[in-house]
Motif scaffolding. Structure first.
Motif, PDB file in Angstrom:
ATOM      1  N   LEU A 150       0.842  -1.208   0.000  1.00  0.00           N
ATOM      2  CA  LEU A 150       0.000   0.000   0.000  1.00  0.00           C
ATOM      3  C   LEU A 150       0.876   1.257   0.000  1.00  0.00           C
ATOM      4  CD1 LEU A 150      -2.995  -0.746   2.378  1.00  0.00           C
ATOM      5  CD2 LEU A 150      -3.145   0.474   0.217  1.00  0.00           C
ATOM      6  N   ALA A 151       1.943   1.233   0.788  1.00  0.00           N
ATOM      7  CA  ALA A 151       2.857   2.376   0.825  1.00  0.00           C
ATOM      8  C   ALA A 151       3.475   2.615  -0.549  1.00  0.00           C
ATOM      9  CB  ALA A 151       3.942   2.141   1.871  1.00  0.00           C
ATOM     10  N   GLU A 152       3.885   1.542  -1.228  1.00  0.00           N
ATOM     11  CA  GLU A 152       4.457   1.682  -2.577  1.00  0.00           C
ATOM     12  C   GLU A 152       3.432   2.260  -3.550  1.00  0.00           C
ATOM     13  OE1 GLU A 152       6.032  -2.111  -3.783  1.00  0.00           O
ATOM     14  OE2 GLU A 152       7.299  -2.266  -2.011  1.00  0.00           O
ATOM     15  N   ALA A 153       2.182   1.823  -3.421  1.00  0.00           N
ATOM     16  CA  ALA A 153       1.135   2.344  -4.316  1.00  0.00           C
ATOM     17  C   ALA A 153       0.890   3.822  -4.056  1.00  0.00           C
ATOM     18  CB  ALA A 153      -0.157   1.538  -4.139  1.00  0.00           C
ATOM     19  N   TYR A 154       0.929   4.232  -2.772  1.00  0.00           N
ATOM     20  CA  TYR A 154       0.742   5.656  -2.465  1.00  0.00           C
ATOM     21  C   TYR A 154       1.934   6.484  -2.935  1.00  0.00           C
ATOM     22  CZ  TYR A 154      -3.651   5.295   0.029  1.00  0.00           C
ATOM     23  OH  TYR A 154      -4.977   5.123   0.333  1.00  0.00           O
ATOM     24  N   VAL A 155       3.142   5.913  -2.914  1.00  0.00           N
ATOM     25  CA  VAL A 155       4.308   6.616  -3.472  1.00  0.00           C
ATOM     26  C   VAL A 155       4.087   6.822  -4.966  1.00  0.00           C
ATOM     27  CG1 VAL A 155       6.759   6.365  -4.049  1.00  0.00           C
ATOM     28  CG2 VAL A 155       5.980   5.892  -1.721  1.00  0.00           C
ATOM     29  N   ALA A 156       3.610   5.783  -5.650  1.00  0.00           N
ATOM     30  CA  ALA A 156       3.357   5.899  -7.092  1.00  0.00           C
ATOM     31  C   ALA A 156       2.266   6.926  -7.376  1.00  0.00           C
ATOM     32  CB  ALA A 156       2.953   4.547  -7.670  1.00  0.00           C
ATOM     33  N   GLY A 157       1.327   7.074  -6.444  1.00  0.00           N
ATOM     34  CA  GLY A 157       0.264   8.072  -6.592  1.00  0.00           C
ATOM     35  C   GLY A 157       0.660   9.431  -6.047  1.00  0.00           C
ATOM     36  N   ASP A 158       1.927   9.601  -5.656  1.00  0.00           N
ATOM     37  CA  ASP A 158       2.489  10.857  -5.153  1.00  0.00           C
ATOM     38  C   ASP A 158       1.792  11.335  -3.879  1.00  0.00           C
ATOM     39  OD1 ASP A 158       4.519  12.726  -5.349  1.00  0.00           O
ATOM     40  OD2 ASP A 158       3.182  14.214  -6.262  1.00  0.00           O
ATOM     41  N   ASN A 159       1.434  10.398  -2.996  1.00  0.00           N
ATOM     42  CA  ASN A 159       0.870  10.730  -1.692  1.00  0.00           C
ATOM     43  C   ASN A 159       1.840  10.180  -0.647  1.00  0.00           C
ATOM     44  OD1 ASN A 159      -0.583  11.116   0.641  1.00  0.00           O
ATOM     45  ND2 ASN A 159      -2.519  10.352  -0.185  1.00  0.00           N
ATOM     46  N   LEU A 160       2.922  10.942  -0.416  1.00  0.00           N
ATOM     47  CA  LEU A 160       4.002  10.466   0.442  1.00  0.00           C
ATOM     48  C   LEU A 160       3.624  10.415   1.920  1.00  0.00           C
ATOM     49  CD1 LEU A 160       7.002  12.274  -1.301  1.00  0.00           C
ATOM     50  CD2 LEU A 160       6.217   9.919  -1.597  1.00  0.00           C
ATOM     51  N   GLY A 161       2.722  11.265   2.347  1.00  0.00           N
ATOM     52  CA  GLY A 161       2.282  11.242   3.748  1.00  0.00           C
ATOM     53  C   GLY A 161       1.584   9.928   4.082  1.00  0.00           C
ATOM     54  N   ALA A 162       0.648   9.527   3.232  1.00  0.00           N
ATOM     55  CA  ALA A 162      -0.051   8.254   3.443  1.00  0.00           C
ATOM     56  C   ALA A 162       0.925   7.088   3.300  1.00  0.00           C
ATOM     57  CB  ALA A 162      -1.201   8.108   2.451  1.00  0.00           C
ATOM     58  N   ALA A 163       1.869   7.207   2.376  1.00  0.00           N
ATOM     59  CA  ALA A 163       2.856   6.142   2.180  1.00  0.00           C
ATOM     60  C   ALA A 163       3.679   5.932   3.451  1.00  0.00           C
ATOM     61  CB  ALA A 163       3.770   6.475   1.007  1.00  0.00           C
ATOM     62  N   GLU A 164       4.095   7.022   4.092  1.00  0.00           N
ATOM     63  CA  GLU A 164       4.868   6.906   5.325  1.00  0.00           C
ATOM     64  C   GLU A 164       4.031   6.263   6.433  1.00  0.00           C
ATOM     65  OE1 GLU A 164       7.513   9.634   8.404  1.00  0.00           O
ATOM     66  OE2 GLU A 164       6.930  10.473   6.470  1.00  0.00           O
ATOM     67  N   GLN A 165       2.769   6.647   6.546  1.00  0.00           N
ATOM     68  CA  GLN A 165       1.903   6.075   7.587  1.00  0.00           C
ATOM     69  C   GLN A 165       1.687   4.575   7.391  1.00  0.00           C
ATOM     70  OE1 GLN A 165       0.879   7.643  10.409  1.00  0.00           O
ATOM     71  NE2 GLN A 165       2.282   9.195   9.630  1.00  0.00           N
ATOM     72  N   PHE A 166       1.475   4.150   6.145  1.00  0.00           N
ATOM     73  CA  PHE A 166       1.275   2.722   5.895  1.00  0.00           C
ATOM     74  C   PHE A 166       2.561   1.935   6.133  1.00  0.00           C
ATOM     75  CE2 PHE A 166      -2.653   3.937   3.637  1.00  0.00           C
ATOM     76  CZ  PHE A 166      -3.520   3.058   4.276  1.00  0.00           C
ATOM     77  N   THR A 167       3.702   2.548   5.857  1.00  0.00           N
ATOM     78  CA  THR A 167       4.972   1.882   6.137  1.00  0.00           C
ATOM     79  C   THR A 167       5.147   1.689   7.637  1.00  0.00           C
ATOM     80  OG1 THR A 167       5.935   2.895   4.176  1.00  0.00           O
ATOM     81  CG2 THR A 167       7.466   1.964   5.772  1.00  0.00           C
ATOM     82  N   LEU A 168       4.830   2.722   8.413  1.00  0.00           N
ATOM     83  CA  LEU A 168       4.936   2.612   9.866  1.00  0.00           C
ATOM     84  C   LEU A 168       3.988   1.544  10.411  1.00  0.00           C
ATOM     85  CD1 LEU A 168       5.281   6.397  10.769  1.00  0.00           C
ATOM     86  CD2 LEU A 168       7.047   4.625  10.989  1.00  0.00           C
ATOM     87  N   LYS A 169       2.785   1.475   9.855  1.00  0.00           N
ATOM     88  CA  LYS A 169       1.830   0.442  10.276  1.00  0.00           C
ATOM     89  C   LYS A 169       2.371  -0.946   9.925  1.00  0.00           C
ATOM     90  CE  LYS A 169      -1.982  -1.432  11.718  1.00  0.00           C
ATOM     91  NZ  LYS A 169      -2.302  -1.538  13.114  1.00  0.00           N
ATOM     92  N   GLY A 170       2.951  -1.086   8.748  1.00  0.00           N
ATOM     93  CA  GLY A 170       3.540  -2.359   8.349  1.00  0.00           C
ATOM     94  C   GLY A 170       4.667  -2.769   9.278  1.00  0.00           C
ATOM     95  N   LEU A 171       5.477  -1.800   9.690  1.00  0.00           N
ATOM     96  CA  LEU A 171       6.558  -2.093  10.630  1.00  0.00           C
ATOM     97  C   LEU A 171       5.996  -2.533  11.986  1.00  0.00           C
ATOM     98  CD1 LEU A 171       9.033   0.795   9.781  1.00  0.00           C
ATOM     99  CD2 LEU A 171       9.509  -1.662   9.629  1.00  0.00           C
TER     100      LEU A 171
END
Length: 192
Positions: free
Chosen positions: A131-152
């Motif tokens: 999900l974080a990678e998909a948000y990076v591709a969609g240029d939504n870096l804030g959501a990408a960081e949050q999903f990465t933290l949740k994954g961690l």
């Protein structure tokens, strides 16, 4: 005035008729108290041929015997898991479909598929990282960081997933201009 008198007579007849409904044959009351016994009858004595502990008894709430609940096992597993959940087949299919959509340049479609996969496997770090990678591709870096933290947070002690999560977080933070945060994430990844 005749109408009022007729109305009173009708009400009186109705009242007398309804009052007669409250008595049974022979003039006894038709009402039976809770427990099924008529107040005029003595309660049925306990039967001598049945042991006391097997006889049916109606308990008042204040008289009910105390039943102790079984104690929970002290051998329960901790609330965290050692590793993230394994992906069910349905979630794996959705992740593959999302990866295909990302290769085709459709981040919104990929996010929709990955959100469905996340509902199927809510404790899978892999889904959150995708999900974080998909948000990076969609240029939504804030959501990408949050999903990465949740994954961690759900990766548990799976070092491979932890390392990939920290490296993904470092890339996202660097893209957001947070160089110090990116360096910290890289340091965490190399410490694993």
């Amino acid at each position: 005035m005749k109408k009022v008198g007729i109305a009173r007579s009708a009400c009186l007849a109705l009242f007398v008729g309804l009052a007669g409904c409250a008595t049974g044959p022979g003039g006894g009351s038709i009402y039976v108290p809770v427990g099924g016994e008529d107040r005029g009858q003595a309660p049925e004595p306990p039967r001598a041929d049945i042991p006391d502990d097997q006889q049916e008894r109606v308990w008042r709430k204040s008289e009910q015997p105390v039943v102790s609940k079984p104690k929970p096992d002290d051998t329960r597993s901790p609330s965290y898991s050692e590793s993230g959940d394994q992906l069910p087949a349905a979630a794996q299919a959705l992740v593959r479909d999302a990866e295909q959509r990302l290769r085709q340049g459709d981040p919104a479609g990929a996010i929709a598929r990955l959100e469905r996969a996340q509902r199927i496997a809510p404790r899978s770090s892999e889904v959150y990282f995708k999900l974080a990678e998909a948000y990076v591709a969609g240029d939504n870096l804030g959501a990408a960081e949050q999903f990465t933290l949740k994954g961690l947070s759900v990766a548990g002690s799976d070092e491979r997933m932890q390392r990939s999560g920290w490296l993904l977080l470092a890339d996202i933070r660097r893209a957001r201009g947070n160089v110090a945060g990116a360096d910290q994430a890289e340091a965490r990844a190399s410490a694993l």
